[in-house]
Design an enzyme around this catalytic site. Structure first.
Site, PDB file in Angstrom:
ATOM      1  N   HIS A  54      46.257  30.411  46.930  1.00 20.65           N
ATOM      2  CA  HIS A  54      47.520  30.095  47.615  1.00 20.65           C
ATOM      3  C   HIS A  54      48.349  31.362  47.894  1.00 20.65           C
ATOM      4  O   HIS A  54      49.579  31.322  47.885  1.00 20.65           O
ATOM      5  CB  HIS A  54      48.320  29.055  46.816  1.00 20.65           C
ATOM      6  CG  HIS A  54      48.698  29.476  45.422  1.00 20.65           C
ATOM      7  ND1 HIS A  54      48.655  28.623  44.346  1.00 20.65           N
ATOM      8  CD2 HIS A  54      49.128  30.658  44.940  1.00 20.65           C
ATOM      9  CE1 HIS A  54      49.052  29.272  43.260  1.00 20.65           C
ATOM     10  NE2 HIS A  54      49.344  30.515  43.596  1.00 20.65           N
ATOM     11  N   HIS A  95      56.465  29.690  41.304  1.00 21.11           N
ATOM     12  CA  HIS A  95      56.504  31.131  41.037  1.00 21.11           C
ATOM     13  C   HIS A  95      57.947  31.607  40.913  1.00 21.11           C
ATOM     14  O   HIS A  95      58.397  32.490  41.648  1.00 21.11           O
ATOM     15  CB  HIS A  95      55.809  31.902  42.158  1.00 21.11           C
ATOM     16  CG  HIS A  95      54.372  31.540  42.396  1.00 21.11           C
ATOM     17  ND1 HIS A  95      53.988  30.378  43.017  1.00 21.11           N
ATOM     18  CD2 HIS A  95      53.231  32.196  42.086  1.00 21.11           C
ATOM     19  CE1 HIS A  95      52.656  30.344  43.089  1.00 21.11           C
ATOM     20  NE2 HIS A  95      52.179  31.429  42.534  1.00 21.11           N
ATOM     21  N   HIS A 117      43.220  38.088  40.479  1.00 21.40           N
ATOM     22  CA  HIS A 117      44.281  39.029  40.837  1.00 21.40           C
ATOM     23  C   HIS A 117      45.169  39.295  39.641  1.00 21.40           C
ATOM     24  O   HIS A 117      45.303  38.467  38.748  1.00 21.40           O
ATOM     25  CB  HIS A 117      45.109  38.559  42.042  1.00 21.40           C
ATOM     26  CG  HIS A 117      45.892  37.284  41.910  1.00 21.40           C
ATOM     27  ND1 HIS A 117      45.323  36.047  41.703  1.00 21.40           N
ATOM     28  CD2 HIS A 117      47.233  37.043  41.998  1.00 21.40           C
ATOM     29  CE1 HIS A 117      46.257  35.104  41.686  1.00 21.40           C
ATOM     30  NE2 HIS A 117      47.434  35.689  41.844  1.00 21.40           N
ATOM     31  N   GLU A 119      45.605  31.511  37.025  1.00 20.72           N
ATOM     32  CA  GLU A 119      45.968  30.294  37.779  1.00 20.72           C
ATOM     33  C   GLU A 119      44.761  29.377  37.987  1.00 20.72           C
ATOM     34  O   GLU A 119      44.924  28.178  38.203  1.00 20.72           O
ATOM     35  CB  GLU A 119      46.505  30.680  39.172  1.00 20.72           C
ATOM     36  CG  GLU A 119      47.868  31.336  39.172  1.00 20.72           C
ATOM     37  CD  GLU A 119      48.282  31.797  40.574  1.00 20.72           C
ATOM     38  OE1 GLU A 119      49.483  31.997  40.767  1.00 20.72           O
ATOM     39  OE2 GLU A 119      47.419  31.974  41.466  1.00 20.72           O
TER      40      GLU A 119
HETATM   41  C1  DHB Z   1      50.282  36.807  45.290  1.00 19.53           C
HETATM   42  C2  DHB Z   1      51.071  35.784  44.754  1.00 19.53           C
HETATM   43  C3  DHB Z   1      50.468  34.647  44.255  1.00 19.53           C
HETATM   44  O1  DHB Z   1      51.199  33.613  43.761  1.00 19.53           O
HETATM   45  C4  DHB Z   1      49.091  34.497  44.266  1.00 19.53           C
HETATM   46  O2  DHB Z   1      48.579  33.371  43.734  1.00 19.53           O
HETATM   47  C5  DHB Z   1      48.297  35.504  44.797  1.00 19.53           C
HETATM   48  C6  DHB Z   1      48.903  36.658  45.313  1.00 19.53           C
HETATM   49  C7  DHB Z   1      50.945  38.011  45.851  1.00 19.53           C
HETATM   50  O3  DHB Z   1      52.190  38.117  45.745  1.00 19.53           O
HETATM   51  O4  DHB Z   1      50.259  38.868  46.420  1.00 19.53           O
HETATM   52 FE    FE Z   2      50.153  32.212  42.659  1.00 22.29          FE
END
Ligand code: DHB
Ligand code: FE
Length: 281
Positions: A12, A59, A193, A240
């Site tokens: 997402h 978030h 990530h 996540e």
């Molecule tokens: C980013 C934010 C998110 O919530 C995620 O799931 C993936 C990447 C970002 O800020 O790059």
């Molecule tokens: Fe996220």
């Protein structure tokens, strides 16, 4: 009874929303990502779910670090897309499957889950982006939604095992819902990530590709992992991915992976998608 017609998993990443808004979807940086979703969008258009249950994390938009529920469920009849600082997005409000939301909350509490029950809720990129990736940008959403929010932001996040139990409860709620509605379940987040700390920028493409290949046929290894294993393997924010386990656990033991796609990186994130259909019983 209501019926689960598919399990959809997707990242997402918020920059996907920015790319759509700025008309960048057909540029060389973004086209391979969006092209990968074409078959999944077609699947959704063909199957027309009445309800989309979306498991995602807020978030710091609906909740902040001062008050953060481990588990929350929306029971509203309408959810506004959050303005995350770049101005209002041209995304229609989401319409809630309010009656089913209450039935889900009831089933969860009967099964000893204790969610925060949200009668008002704005939904951030965690829900907006998956809906846009699978449904496009309609004038009005063709499907009602039920938001399930999981804390994956601040330690302690729930365990993968608890997410699996939640998926089983979600399935019981759907199968005891006395309508002929069809339900698609969207597990969102990931893939690998890490946006903070000494490993900022961490991506594990091999683990991401294994996840996409195995989440359908071989979820057991992920059920057995600890939270620390998720952070180690996928990064602190890649954890996540525990939310996809809710979707997977609601499906049959045997599923068919009808579509999957991987593109990396989008922003600083390995980006992936699967579409699963039930087989057997
Ligand atoms: C980013 C934010 C998110 O919530 C995620 O799931 C993936 C990447 C970002 O800020 O790059
Ligand atoms: Fe996220």
């Amino acid at each position: 009874m209501a019926r689960i017609i598919g399990g959809l998993g997707t990242s997402h990443v918020p920059s996907i929303a920015a790319a759509i808004d700025k008309g960048l979807a057909d540029t060389p940086d973004w086209k391979p990502l969006f092209d990968g979703y074409i078959p999944a969008k077609q699947w959704v258009a063909d199957h027309k779910p009445d309800i989309a249950v979306v498991i995602f994390n807020d978030h710091g938009n609906a909740f902040f670090l001062d008050k953060i529920p481990t588990l929350a469920v929306g029971v509203a009849d309408r959810y506004r897309p959050t303005d995350e600082g770049w101005g209002p997005r041209p995304v229609p409000d989401f319409i809630g499957a309010q009656d089913f939301s209450w039935h889900l909350v009831d089933t969860m509490v009967a099964d000893h889950f204790d969610p925060l029950v949200c009668m008002e809720l704005d939904v951030d990129h965690g829900l907006q982006v998956p809906m846009e990736l699978f449904f496009g940008r309609p004038e009005a959403w063709p499907t009602k939604i039920v938001p399930i929010l999981v804390n994956t932001i601040q330690y302690p996040i729930p365990t993968p095992q608890r997410m699996w139990q939640l998926g089983q409860t979600l399935r019981r709620a759907i199968e005891s819902w006395d309508t002929d509605e069809t339900v698609a379940i969207l597990g969102t987040g990931g893939l690998s990530h890490q946006l903070q700390g000494s490993r900022a920028g961490f991506i594990n493409a091999a683990a991401d590709q294994a996840w996409l290949a195995d989440i359908g046929p071989n979820p057991q290894k992920y059920r057995d992992m600890t939270r620390e294993d998720f952070v180690e393997t996928f990064g602190s924010e890649g954890a996540e991915l525990i939310m996809w386990l809710v979707m997977r656990a609601a499906m049959n033991d045997t599923v068919r992976t009808v579509h999957s796609h991987y593109y990396s990186p989008a922003s600083m994130t390995g980006t992936g998608m699967v579409v699963l259909e039930n087989e057997g019983g």
